[in-house]
Design an enzyme around this catalytic site. Sequence first.
Site, PDB file in Angstrom:
ATOM      1  N   LYS A  62       1.845   2.105  -5.143  1.00 34.32           N
ATOM      2  CA  LYS A  62       2.380   1.550  -6.402  1.00 34.32           C
ATOM      3  C   LYS A  62       1.474   1.869  -7.585  1.00 34.32           C
ATOM      4  O   LYS A  62       1.932   2.276  -8.649  1.00 34.32           O
ATOM      5  CB  LYS A  62       2.554   0.029  -6.262  1.00 34.32           C
ATOM      6  CG  LYS A  62       3.535  -0.366  -5.162  1.00 34.32           C
ATOM      7  CD  LYS A  62       3.568  -1.864  -4.938  1.00 34.32           C
ATOM      8  CE  LYS A  62       2.319  -2.432  -4.313  1.00 34.32           C
ATOM      9  NZ  LYS A  62       2.092  -2.057  -2.903  1.00 34.32           N
ATOM     10  N   GLN A  95       1.941  -6.049  -3.145  1.00 30.90           N
ATOM     11  CA  GLN A  95       2.387  -6.150  -1.746  1.00 30.90           C
ATOM     12  C   GLN A  95       3.678  -5.334  -1.558  1.00 30.90           C
ATOM     13  O   GLN A  95       3.847  -4.336  -2.234  1.00 30.90           O
ATOM     14  CB  GLN A  95       2.575  -7.618  -1.315  1.00 30.90           C
ATOM     15  CG  GLN A  95       1.270  -8.401  -1.198  1.00 30.90           C
ATOM     16  CD  GLN A  95       0.704  -8.877  -2.512  1.00 30.90           C
ATOM     17  OE1 GLN A  95       1.370  -9.556  -3.274  1.00 30.90           O
ATOM     18  NE2 GLN A  95      -0.531  -8.550  -2.794  1.00 30.90           N
ATOM     19  N   ASP A 140       0.810  -1.223   0.000  1.00 33.85           N
ATOM     20  CA  ASP A 140       0.000   0.000   0.000  1.00 33.85           C
ATOM     21  C   ASP A 140       0.842   1.272   0.000  1.00 33.85           C
ATOM     22  O   ASP A 140       0.420   2.317   0.511  1.00 33.85           O
ATOM     23  CB  ASP A 140      -0.956   0.028   1.216  1.00 33.85           C
ATOM     24  CG  ASP A 140      -1.872  -1.181   1.225  1.00 33.85           C
ATOM     25  OD1 ASP A 140      -2.216  -1.658   0.130  1.00 33.85           O
ATOM     26  OD2 ASP A 140      -2.232  -1.637   2.313  1.00 33.85           O
ATOM     27  N   GLY A 163      -4.564  -4.201  -3.770  1.00 34.89           N
ATOM     28  CA  GLY A 163      -5.540  -3.167  -4.093  1.00 34.89           C
ATOM     29  C   GLY A 163      -4.758  -1.929  -4.477  1.00 34.89           C
ATOM     30  O   GLY A 163      -4.116  -1.325  -3.621  1.00 34.89           O
ATOM     31  N   HIS A 164      -4.731  -1.611  -5.742  1.00 31.10           N
ATOM     32  CA  HIS A 164      -3.917  -0.488  -6.239  1.00 31.10           C
ATOM     33  C   HIS A 164      -4.840   0.645  -6.665  1.00 31.10           C
ATOM     34  O   HIS A 164      -5.659   0.483  -7.566  1.00 31.10           O
ATOM     35  CB  HIS A 164      -3.026  -0.953  -7.408  1.00 31.10           C
ATOM     36  CG  HIS A 164      -1.995  -1.964  -6.976  1.00 31.10           C
ATOM     37  ND1 HIS A 164      -1.056  -2.480  -7.822  1.00 31.10           N
ATOM     38  CD2 HIS A 164      -1.754  -2.531  -5.762  1.00 31.10           C
ATOM     39  CE1 HIS A 164      -0.285  -3.333  -7.154  1.00 31.10           C
ATOM     40  NE2 HIS A 164      -0.700  -3.386  -5.904  1.00 31.10           N
TER      41      HIS A 164
HETATM   42  P1  GDP Z   1      -0.738   0.350  -3.551  1.00 33.21           P
HETATM   43  O1  GDP Z   1      -1.343  -0.912  -3.079  1.00 33.21           O
HETATM   44  O2  GDP Z   1       0.739   0.397  -3.306  1.00 33.21           O
HETATM   45  O3  GDP Z   1      -1.076   0.687  -4.971  1.00 33.21           O
HETATM   46  O4  GDP Z   1      -1.354   1.499  -2.642  1.00 33.21           O
HETATM   47  P2  GDP Z   1      -2.915   1.660  -2.209  1.00 33.21           P
HETATM   48  O5  GDP Z   1      -3.675   2.160  -3.365  1.00 33.21           O
HETATM   49  O6  GDP Z   1      -3.398   0.427  -1.540  1.00 33.21           O
HETATM   50  O7  GDP Z   1      -2.788   2.735  -1.062  1.00 33.21           O
HETATM   51  C1  GDP Z   1      -2.275   3.996  -1.288  1.00 33.21           C
HETATM   52  C2  GDP Z   1      -3.335   5.013  -0.870  1.00 33.21           C
HETATM   53  O8  GDP Z   1      -2.746   6.273  -0.733  1.00 33.21           O
HETATM   54  C3  GDP Z   1      -4.432   5.171  -1.888  1.00 33.21           C
HETATM   55  O9  GDP Z   1      -5.619   5.519  -1.218  1.00 33.21           O
HETATM   56  C4  GDP Z   1      -3.943   6.341  -2.726  1.00 33.21           C
HETATM   57  O10 GDP Z   1      -5.005   7.048  -3.359  1.00 33.21           O
HETATM   58  C5  GDP Z   1      -3.277   7.185  -1.691  1.00 33.21           C
HETATM   59  N1  GDP Z   1      -2.121   7.968  -2.131  1.00 33.21           N
HETATM   60  C6  GDP Z   1      -1.155   7.632  -3.024  1.00 33.21           C
HETATM   61  N2  GDP Z   1      -0.199   8.587  -3.054  1.00 33.21           N
HETATM   62  C7  GDP Z   1      -0.562   9.531  -2.178  1.00 33.21           C
HETATM   63  C8  GDP Z   1       0.036  10.753  -1.736  1.00 33.21           C
HETATM   64  O11 GDP Z   1       1.114  11.146  -2.142  1.00 33.21           O
HETATM   65  N3  GDP Z   1      -0.657  11.465  -0.789  1.00 33.21           N
HETATM   66  C9  GDP Z   1      -1.839  11.047  -0.285  1.00 33.21           C
HETATM   67  N4  GDP Z   1      -2.425  11.810   0.640  1.00 33.21           N
HETATM   68  N5  GDP Z   1      -2.421   9.903  -0.673  1.00 33.21           N
HETATM   69  C10 GDP Z   1      -1.789   9.153  -1.595  1.00 33.21           C
HETATM   70  P1  IMO Z   2      -0.905  -4.142  -2.243  1.00 31.31           P
HETATM   71  O1  IMO Z   2      -0.451  -4.695  -3.563  1.00 31.31           O
HETATM   72  C1  IMO Z   2      -0.942  -4.554   2.085  1.00 31.31           C
HETATM   73  C2  IMO Z   2      -1.116  -8.606   3.700  1.00 31.31           C
HETATM   74  C3  IMO Z   2      -2.375  -9.057   4.404  1.00 31.31           C
HETATM   75  C4  IMO Z   2      -1.795 -10.041   5.384  1.00 31.31           C
HETATM   76  C5  IMO Z   2      -0.677 -10.697   4.585  1.00 31.31           C
HETATM   77  C6  IMO Z   2      -1.073 -11.996   3.909  1.00 31.31           C
HETATM   78  O2  IMO Z   2      -2.195  -3.434  -2.298  1.00 31.31           O
HETATM   79  O3  IMO Z   2       0.182  -3.365  -1.597  1.00 31.31           O
HETATM   80  P2  IMO Z   2      -2.651 -12.707   1.908  1.00 31.31           P
HETATM   81  O4  IMO Z   2      -4.002 -12.234   1.490  1.00 31.31           O
HETATM   82  O5  IMO Z   2      -1.600 -12.492   0.884  1.00 31.31           O
HETATM   83  O6  IMO Z   2      -2.687 -14.107   2.443  1.00 31.31           O
HETATM   84  O7  IMO Z   2      -2.260 -11.792   3.174  1.00 31.31           O
HETATM   85  O8  IMO Z   2      -0.305  -9.762   3.592  1.00 31.31           O
HETATM   86  N1  IMO Z   2      -1.326  -8.107   2.320  1.00 31.31           N
HETATM   87  C7  IMO Z   2      -1.225  -6.821   1.973  1.00 31.31           C
HETATM   88  N2  IMO Z   2      -1.010  -5.721   2.729  1.00 31.31           N
HETATM   89  N3  IMO Z   2      -1.047  -4.442   0.745  1.00 31.31           N
HETATM   90  C8  IMO Z   2      -1.232  -5.527  -0.037  1.00 31.31           C
HETATM   91  O9  IMO Z   2      -1.199  -5.464  -1.386  1.00 31.31           O
HETATM   92  C9  IMO Z   2      -1.374  -6.791   0.582  1.00 31.31           C
HETATM   93  N4  IMO Z   2      -1.574  -8.043   0.131  1.00 31.31           N
HETATM   94  C10 IMO Z   2      -1.532  -8.840   1.205  1.00 31.31           C
HETATM   95  O10 IMO Z   2      -3.007  -7.971   5.040  1.00 31.31           O
HETATM   96  O11 IMO Z   2      -1.193  -9.356   6.454  1.00 31.31           O
HETATM   97 MG    MG Z   3      -2.878  -1.578  -1.824  1.00 28.51          MG
END
Ligand code: GDP
Ligand code: IMO
Ligand code: MG
Length: 423
Positions: free
Chosen positions: A17, A223, A14, A41-42
């Site tokens: 990416k 991840q 998270d 979840g991207h």
């Molecule tokens: P990913 O899994 O690495 O793609 O990241 P996620 O989408 O799960 O989580 C990143 C969260 O931070 C999302 O809600 C984005 O919309 C938000 N986000 C990304 N970059 C920034 C930033 O620079 N500032 C803020 N405030 N939010 C951001």
């Molecule tokens: P993105 O790509 C954050 C965490 C879960 C749990 C562990 C194992 O959005 O960054 P699993 O479902 O793989 O058996 O879970 O890994 N986890 C993540 N945490 N971002 C993710 O993906 C994750 N994918 C799995 O919360 O701790």
């Molecule tokens: Mg994510």
Amino acid sequence: MKKVDVLLGLQWGDEGKGKIVDVVTPKYDIIARFQGGPNAGHTLIFDNQKYVLHTIPSGIFRDNTINVIGNGVVIDPIIIREEIEKLEAVGVDVVSKLLISKKAHLILPTHKILDKYSEEQKGKKKIGSTLKGIGPTYMDKTGRNGLRMGDSLASNFKEKYNQLVEKHQSILGDYDYADLLAEFEPQWFEAMDFLSKFTLIDSEHYINNAMKDGKSVLAEGAQGTMLDIDFGTYPYVTSSNTVTAGTCTGLGVAPNRIGAVIGIFKAYCTRVGSGPFPSELDNDTGENIRKIGHEYGATTGRDRRCGWIDLPALKYAIMINGATELSMMKADVLDSFEEIEVCTHYLIDGEKFDYFPYDIDNLDVQPVYKKIKGWNQDLTGLTDMADAPQAFLDYITYLEQELQTPISIVSVGPDRAQTIIRK
Ligand code: GDP
Ligand code: IMO
Ligand code: MG
């Protein structure tokens, strides 16, 4: 011949990416996912719209870019179908832009049930899995029992499916799963039918041929490094190699064909699910970061645990990945802080550690912090580093020195536009 650039998370996932892949996609011909599945979840935000992708690479919104789901990914037909339908509803021509490896493994309804069963069995020691069936599917892959996308082209597909389900049923014994299976199974087969309109490829040939033809490829990680099956905080990890090496096995790219490695990290740190997190803030500051940063899971909606940035963990991640440049995300979340803190090392029984010890889970790990003056200023409108507050520039310089790697991208808000590429 071109090389494959890699963009991946340096923390516990998270990091942002999806946002950065979307931002840099215009530089690439192909965006390819190499591991993970719908546990990811991207999030992408542009034109005031938010999209969350789980299986589909984050290049899907840009024209002229092909998106590949590599052999290292595990696919839940039901979830990917929902993703595709949402994209089609907003006018994205997914069929012409998405190619799927024949070797990608399929998540069966019983894999999801097994995930739930496994977590229930673990009780207090549960991983905090997203319950998407990731672990059981990779177990069947390495156990050589798995079902792959390419199998769906064969006449004995249903037979193979049934064989695997029978194996799962023998593990589940008298566990109460009949309702779940009855709910998911018809949807699963409908989704497989839906997917038959997509082109299945030998993605290793596709990617290598593309490189030979001078096409540029970006591999998108899911991840983060600290969730890697080998190098993460085992057993509180996911079941795939989330690190650069995972690109080689998850796409069929030779190690000497890896180019730039962009490591992404937040200006602080989060983790969702169980497991060690030395710099976690179980207090008002942590709660503040969660609220300001909207730190709730993009896949499960769970609260993300929040804390200060952890330099030893980041240095480790940079080493394992061979990160050549860094992208710092969500600095804006710290805009209102007078002071921010950075974990520089840990104390365990009074002894100094600058890495995660093997048995970290059983030890009392005390983070040691350096206090840094906050910039205390709104960064969300920043478009040029020349206009950045000095305290913010100092923070970046300090991190670059500590991490010995340049920070080439700075993100100051969730929108595509809130991104500064540093020269
Ligand atoms: P990913 O899994 O690495 O793609 O990241 P996620 O989408 O799960 O989580 C990143 C969260 O931070 C999302 O809600 C984005 O919309 C938000 N986000 C990304 N970059 C920034 C930033 O620079 N500032 C803020 N405030 N939010 C951001
Ligand atoms: P993105 O790509 C954050 C965490 C879960 C749990 C562990 C194992 O959005 O960054 P699993 O479902 O793989 O058996 O879970 O890994 N986890 C993540 N945490 N971002 C993710 O993906 C994750 N994918 C799995 O919360 O701790
Ligand atoms: Mg994510």
